[in-house]
Design an enzyme around this catalytic site. Structure first.
Site, mmCIF file in Angstrom:
data_model
loop_
_atom_site.group_PDB
_atom_site.id
_atom_site.type_symbol
_atom_site.label_atom_id
_atom_site.label_comp_id
_atom_site.label_asym_id
_atom_site.label_seq_id
_atom_site.Cartn_x
_atom_site.Cartn_y
_atom_site.Cartn_z
ATOM 1 N N LYS A 119 0.820 -1.219 0.000
ATOM 2 C CA LYS A 119 0.000 0.000 0.000
ATOM 3 C C LYS A 119 0.849 1.262 0.000
ATOM 4 O O LYS A 119 0.606 2.186 -0.773
ATOM 5 C CB LYS A 119 -0.930 0.030 1.230
ATOM 6 C CG LYS A 119 -1.965 -1.052 1.308
ATOM 7 C CD LYS A 119 -2.929 -0.820 2.461
ATOM 8 C CE LYS A 119 -2.287 -0.852 3.826
ATOM 9 N NZ LYS A 119 -1.727 -2.174 4.169
ATOM 10 N N ASN A 142 -3.162 6.501 5.780
ATOM 11 C CA ASN A 142 -2.502 5.553 6.681
ATOM 12 C C ASN A 142 -0.989 5.688 6.609
ATOM 13 O O ASN A 142 -0.259 4.936 7.244
ATOM 14 C CB ASN A 142 -2.927 4.122 6.316
ATOM 15 C CG ASN A 142 -2.549 3.105 7.372
ATOM 16 O OD1 ASN A 142 -2.781 3.297 8.555
ATOM 17 N ND2 ASN A 142 -1.937 2.001 6.943
ATOM 18 N N HIS A 187 -3.638 -8.974 10.933
ATOM 19 C CA HIS A 187 -4.581 -8.433 11.918
ATOM 20 C C HIS A 187 -5.660 -9.442 12.314
ATOM 21 O O HIS A 187 -6.805 -9.069 12.585
ATOM 22 C CB HIS A 187 -5.261 -7.159 11.375
ATOM 23 C CG HIS A 187 -4.303 -6.088 10.988
ATOM 24 N ND1 HIS A 187 -3.456 -5.484 11.887
ATOM 25 C CD2 HIS A 187 -4.042 -5.525 9.778
ATOM 26 C CE1 HIS A 187 -2.714 -4.581 11.258
ATOM 27 N NE2 HIS A 187 -3.040 -4.598 9.980
#
Length: 446
Positions: A119, A142, A187
């Site tokens: 990303k 982010n 996660h």
């Protein structure tokens, strides 16, 4: 004000960069608002920067504030399943995140990137493509700048990296184009529903996108229900892909050669895919193709992402601290060619992951694995050559005693850093600092 009609009292959950950006944004609005902040840390970062008019409750939750709020703006690190937020949601209080607040205010084109890995590289590269074209671009989300802080700068184009956490609380973000790069386990401690629940959160990026870009080599990224236009990237000749010209690989769009793969400054096969994804977004945003190509020719990547920290005595020390999950580490190891031994440093906070996929990859490498940190025991069985130590510093000391010319020392932890470092950047900086100190004790000829 658009998006805040009828709202008088807002409670911000969590300080730090994101929380402060929310408070500062709300303070800039002409609308008169009562703003309160809750942070369960005793001494939350940024409390000294809060305006006097903003009340702070620290060290605990304040249920009365939550239930009396017209809106709650939660930082991405706060799970919506937190009991206090569940209670507020059941009472009818709207809960959003900073990206949703950004979505309700932005009036310029936005492109966005999500995925388990890559990303930050794609986000930064698209930003470089825009800058190369002379476009005033804001790059963040982010990564780097908080989205709301960028909004105050009134850029011509916004490029956002969005995590699954941010997308959970985002419902109206209209995008010129969005890309979902890849899906791998990460996660899992946040998503009891496993990989499917994690992916569902990421899929929200396509909800209001004009163009959806997915990965042909990872079809889990393809939206199943989407009414807009779609394109894709991958390693065949379709859409954004690869063609052969005189036996050499070129980036291509619909079969038309655009740029030689050999001219890309980024290193690694995974970064060829990242360039294709970035090119798709840049085209959608109206960035001229020649500017995009120039950016790919000079953009060498971000710190802590396969960053060559030291190259001395024939030994390369490589900082890949951003590899906070297994897929990132596998990407770093894919196609790795060495004349000597790989000294691989892994460990930290596993976030509930397991690492058996490393076995066949490491079996093909001349590797000495050094595991460190809280979950170092999870690496005991991935290769027969494992040295387990408590800290990364200890691992590096041991490496320095045996490393030889032609070897590579690679920090690619496959874990989060939170057990021993504030973040992956601090871990990477510590690696670089110690590598510089150790290099003079390494002869490279032992």
């Amino acid at each position: 004000m658009k998006g805040l009609a009828g709202v008088n009292t807002i409670v911000v959950i969590g300080l730090g960069m994101t929380g402060l950006s929310v408070v500062n944004h709300l303070m800039r609005l002409p609308q008169s608002l009562t703003i309160k902040v809750i942070d369960t840390r005793d001494n939350p970062p940024g409390q000294d920067q809060l305006p006097e008019s903003v009340a702070l409750c620290s060290g605990q939750w304040n249920t009365e504030w939550l239930l009396s709020a017209d809106m709650i703006i939660a930082s991405p690190g706060i799970a919506l399943a937190t009991p206090e937020l569940v209670l507020a949601a059941e009472a009818g209080v709207e809960i959003i995140g900073d990206i949703e607040l950004f979505a309700r205010e932005v009036d310029k084109p936005v492109v966005a990137i999500t995925g388990s890995n890559g990303k930050s590289t794609v986000t930064s590269l698209v930003g470089e493509m825009a800058k190369e074209a002379g476009i005033d671009v804001g790059v963040g989300g982010n990564i780097g700048f908080a989205a709301l802080d960028m909004l105050a700068q009134q850029h011509q184009l916004y490029v956002l990296e969005l995590s699954s956490f941010q997308l959970e609380t985002t419902s109206s973000l209209e995008l010129t184009a969005a890309v979902y790069l890849n899906l791998s386990e990460d996660h899992m401690d946040r998503y009891p529903g496993g990989l499917a629940q994690y992916s569902q959160a990421k899929m929200r990026i396509f909800d209001h996108a004009k163009l959806a870009v997915f990965n042909r080599d990872d079809l889990a990224t393809k939206p199943t229900q989407f009414s807009g236009s779609m394109t894709s990237f991958g390693f065949d000749e379709q859409a954004y892909g690869i063609v052969l010209v005189d036996g050499k690989e070129w980036l291509a769009v619909n079969g038309e050669a655009v740029m030689a793969v050999a001219d890309i400054a980024l290193v690694g096969r995974h970064n060829v895919a990242n360039c294709l994804a970035a090119l798709a977004l840049a085209d959608a945003a109206g960035i001229p193709r020649d500017a995009s190509c120039r950016a790919m020719q000079h953009y060498t990547g971000l710190a802590h992402r396969c960053q060559l920290a030291v190259n001395r005595h024939g030994v390369r020390w490589v900082n890949d601290s951003k590899a906070t999950n297994l897929a990132s580490t596998l990407a770093a190891l894919n196609g790795l060619q060495l004349e000597g031994k790989l000294h691989l440093l892994m460990g930290g906070d596993s976030k509930g992951a397991e690492f058996s996929e490393l076995k066949p990859v490491l079996a093909d490498l001349n590797v000495q694995l050094y595991s460190f940190g809280r979950d170092r025991h999870l690496f005991d069985d991935v290769t027969s050559n494992v040295i387990s130590v408590e800290t990364m510093s200890e691992a590096m000391e041991q490496v320095s005693r045996t490393v030889q010319s032609g070897d590579m020392v690679l920090l690619s932890p496959a874990c989060a850093s939170w057990d021993q470092f504030a973040n992956f950047m601090a871990r990477g900086d510590a690696f670089v600092e110690q590598a510089i100190k150790l290099q003079d004790s390494v002869s490279g000829n032992s």
